[in-house]
Design a protein around this motif. Structure first.
Motif, PDB file in Angstrom:
ATOM      1  N   VAL A  33     -43.248   2.859 -45.372  1.00 10.30           N
ATOM      2  CA  VAL A  33     -43.853   1.867 -44.087  1.00 10.30           C
ATOM      3  C   VAL A  33     -42.632   2.017 -43.072  1.00 10.30           C
ATOM      4  O   VAL A  33     -43.194   1.934 -41.718  1.00 10.30           O
ATOM      5  N   VAL A  34     -41.344   1.948 -43.263  1.00  9.23           N
ATOM      6  CA  VAL A  34     -40.458   1.760 -42.122  1.00  9.23           C
ATOM      7  C   VAL A  34     -40.673   3.177 -41.115  1.00  9.23           C
ATOM      8  O   VAL A  34     -40.713   2.973 -39.984  1.00  9.23           O
ATOM      9  N   ILE A  35     -40.693   4.190 -41.779  1.00 12.05           N
ATOM     10  CA  ILE A  35     -40.818   5.682 -41.121  1.00 12.05           C
ATOM     11  C   ILE A  35     -41.861   5.728 -40.106  1.00 12.05           C
ATOM     12  O   ILE A  35     -41.787   5.690 -38.873  1.00 12.05           O
ATOM     13  N   PRO A  36     -43.110   5.713 -40.814  1.00  8.93           N
ATOM     14  CA  PRO A  36     -44.484   5.499 -39.888  1.00  8.93           C
ATOM     15  C   PRO A  36     -44.583   4.482 -38.778  1.00  8.93           C
ATOM     16  O   PRO A  36     -44.807   4.669 -37.701  1.00  8.93           O
ATOM     17  N   GLY A  37     -43.810   3.256 -39.294  1.00  5.32           N
ATOM     18  CA  GLY A  37     -44.006   2.068 -38.207  1.00  5.32           C
ATOM     19  C   GLY A  37     -42.976   2.693 -37.067  1.00  5.32           C
ATOM     20  O   GLY A  37     -43.419   2.231 -35.937  1.00  5.32           O
ATOM     21  N   ALA A  38     -41.958   3.142 -37.440  1.00  2.00           N
ATOM     22  CA  ALA A  38     -40.777   3.374 -36.466  1.00  2.00           C
ATOM     23  C   ALA A  38     -41.474   4.484 -35.445  1.00  2.00           C
ATOM     24  O   ALA A  38     -41.261   4.510 -34.258  1.00  2.00           O
ATOM     25  N   ALA A  39     -42.254   5.428 -36.237  1.00  2.00           N
ATOM     26  CA  ALA A  39     -42.876   6.508 -35.458  1.00  2.00           C
ATOM     27  C   ALA A  39     -43.912   5.964 -34.238  1.00  2.00           C
ATOM     28  O   ALA A  39     -43.893   6.482 -33.192  1.00  2.00           O
ATOM     29  N   ILE A  40     -44.671   4.962 -34.777  1.00  2.00           N
ATOM     30  CA  ILE A  40     -45.699   4.372 -33.912  1.00  2.00           C
ATOM     31  C   ILE A  40     -44.838   3.601 -32.648  1.00  2.00           C
ATOM     32  O   ILE A  40     -45.358   3.819 -31.467  1.00  2.00           O
ATOM     33  N   SER A  41     -43.756   2.870 -32.981  1.00  2.00           N
ATOM     34  CA  SER A  41     -42.894   2.489 -31.972  1.00  2.00           C
ATOM     35  C   SER A  41     -42.504   3.384 -30.753  1.00  2.00           C
ATOM     36  O   SER A  41     -42.076   3.070 -29.494  1.00  2.00           O
ATOM     37  N   LEU A  42     -41.749   4.454 -31.570  1.00  2.00           N
ATOM     38  CA  LEU A  42     -41.339   5.493 -30.693  1.00  2.00           C
ATOM     39  C   LEU A  42     -42.417   6.151 -29.781  1.00  2.00           C
ATOM     40  O   LEU A  42     -42.067   6.444 -28.491  1.00  2.00           O
ATOM     41  N   SER A  43     -43.692   6.195 -29.971  1.00  2.00           N
ATOM     42  CA  SER A  43     -44.733   6.581 -29.138  1.00  2.00           C
ATOM     43  C   SER A  43     -44.776   5.619 -27.900  1.00  2.00           C
ATOM     44  O   SER A  43     -45.112   6.139 -26.926  1.00  2.00           O
ATOM     45  N   ARG A  44     -44.356   4.461 -28.150  1.00  2.00           N
ATOM     46  CA  ARG A  44     -44.448   3.611 -26.982  1.00  2.00           C
ATOM     47  C   ARG A  44     -43.176   3.544 -26.252  1.00  2.00           C
ATOM     48  O   ARG A  44     -43.146   3.221 -25.043  1.00  2.00           O
TER      49      ARG A  44
END
Length: 351
Positions: free
Chosen positions: A20-31
Motif C-alpha cells: 500500500v505504501v509504495i503505490p500510494g506514494a507513487a500516486i502522490s508523486l504524480s501530483r
C-alpha cells in the motif's frame, strides 16, 4: 524551502505494508513531481513494488531493515525492540538528521508518537504532541486536534493545542486570525469538565492575537464548520473521528442499498449519478487521511493503518504540504510570539 521535498516513508507500517505504501506514494508523486523518497523496510518487498512504479523508483532510495513495529506492540515494547533498527524509527531519524523533511507512517500510533517524541523532542513550551487533521465540513475544512496522540490534559494543555491548531489553520486556510472552539457537551459556559472551562477562561483572558476564541462547540458543530479549529483532548477526539468515519461509511451503504431497491430508484440514480459521485467523494474517509503530530521539532504524519493506496496517497500529500508551506517555521513563530503564555506552570515544571 528545499528544492525537493524529501519524504521518509515507513514502508512496513500499516496493515498491508509496502503493497500500500509504495503505490500510494507513487500516486502522490504524480501530483507532486518535486518529491524524493527515502524508503525504510524490507528491501525485497520494497523492490517488488518499485518494479511496478518506475517513476517512483527513479526518485527513491531504499534502506533495508528487517525490523518492523507490530500494530499490537505497546509503545514501550516498540521503543525497546525497534529503537534504532525498525523502519519506523529510521524514518523519523532521517528527519532528525536532516536527510528528510517529513516522516510518514501508517504504523502503530502509540509507537509512532513515542518514537517521534523520544527522537525529535518537543518544541519549547509544549509538553505533549497532538494529532491534528483536516476535517471536511459543510463550510469548507477545519483543523481538529487532538485525535488520539495522548489522553487527558488540563486547561493549559488545551490552550496550547489551540495555539498550535490555529498556526496550522492559518497556513493551510490562509486565515490571519483563525476561529477556535473547544469541543464540549454543550455551548453553555457552565457545562463540561473543569479542564475545559479552565481552557475557556485562559483563551478569553489572554485574547491571543493569532486566534479568535468563539466558545464551546457541540459534536454536531464540527461537521457544520462553526470554527476553523476545534480543540479537544485525545480520548474524545479519537472517538469523534472514528464515529464520523463510521457514519460516513454507513450513509454510503444506505445510499447504495436504496438506489438498487426498485426500477424507479435505479432510473433516478442514472439522472443523479454525478451528484451521488460528489457525495461519495465527500464522505470518503480516505480523502481526509493523514494526521500531523504537532508540537515536535520535526514533521511527522500518521496515516490510517487500514487505508488503501489512494488513502495513503492523501497522507503523503499532507506531508508534502506541511513542508511546502513551511508549517514548522510558522508554528515556531506563533509559539515564540506567545512564549510566556505557553510556558509550563509551576506544577507542570515539577512533574
Amino acid at each position: 524551502m528545499p528544492q525537493k521535498v524529501r519524504i521518509a516513508l515507513d514502508a512496513m507500517g500499516g496493515d498491508a505494508g509496502a503493497s500500500v505504501v509504495i503505490p500510494g506514494a507513487a500516486i502522490s508523486l504524480s501530483r507532486h513531481p518535486d518529491t524524493e523518497f527515502l524508503l525504510f523496510g524490507d528491501q525485497a518487498s520494497i523492490d517488488a513494488q518499485l518494479s511496478r512504479h518506475p517513476a517512483m523508483k527513479a526518485v527513491s532510495r531504499v534502506f533495508h531493515t528487517d525490523v518492523a513495529v507490530r500494530m499490537d506492540d505497546k509503545p514501550s515494547q516498540a521503543l525497546r525492540r525497534g529503537r534504532k533498527t525498525s523502519s519506523m524509527w529510521l524514518a523519523i531519524d532521517a528527519v532528525k538528521k536532516g536527510d528528510a523533511d517529513v516522516a510518514i507512517s501508517a504504523g502503530n500510533t502509540g509507537a509512532l508518537m513515542a518514537m517521534a517524541r523520544f527522537n525529535l523532542h518537543m518544541l519549547p513550551g509544549i509538553d505533549r504532541p497532538a494529532i491534528a487533521a483536516v476535517w471536511p465540513t459543510a463550510r469548507g475544512d477545519s483543523v481538529v486536534l487532538d485525535l488520539g496522540a495522548t489522553i487527558g490534559g488540563d486547561g493549559h494543555h488545551l490552550m496550547r493545542l489551540a495555539v498550535m491548531g490555529s498556526a496550522m489553520a492559518s497556513v493551510l486556510f490562509d486565515r490571519e486570525r483563525p476561529t477556535v472552539g473547544l469541543l464540549n457537551i454543550g455551548v453553555e459556559e457552565v457545562k463540561g469538565g473543569e479542564e475545559i472551562r479552565e481552557a475557556a477562561e485562559l483563551l478569553r483572558a489572554m485574547n491571543l492575537p493569532q486566534l479568535e476564541y468563539v466558545g464551546f462547540v457541540e459534536g454536531d458543530g464540527i461537521g457544520k464548520g462553526v470554527a476553523d479549529v476545534i480543540v479537544t483532548e485525545g480520548f474524545s477526539g479519537n472517538i469523534a473521528l472514528k464515529t464520523a468515519e463510521g457514519t460516513a461509511r454507513q450513509i454510503s451503504e444506505f445510499l447504495r442499498s436504496a438506489m438498487g431497491q426498485t426500477w424507479r430508484s435505479r432510473i433516478g440514480y442514472l439522472f443523479a449519478r454525478n451528484a451521488f459521485r460528489l457525495l461519495r467523494d465527500k464522505l470518503d474517509p480516505n480523502k481526509s487521511n493523514g494526521g500531523v503530530l504537532l508540537g515536535l521539532r520535526g514533521i511527522v504524519v500518521k496515516s490510517h493503518g487500514g487505508t488503501d493506496s489512494e488513502g495513503f496517497a492523501y497522507a503523503v500529500d499532507v506531508g508534502y504540504e506541511m513542508v511546502h508551506y513551511d508549517l514548522l517555521t510558522k508554528i515556531n513563530q506563533m509559539l515564540n510570539r506567545e512564549g510566556s503564555a505557553l510556558a509550563p506552570t509551576a506544577q507542570e515544571a515539577v512533574s
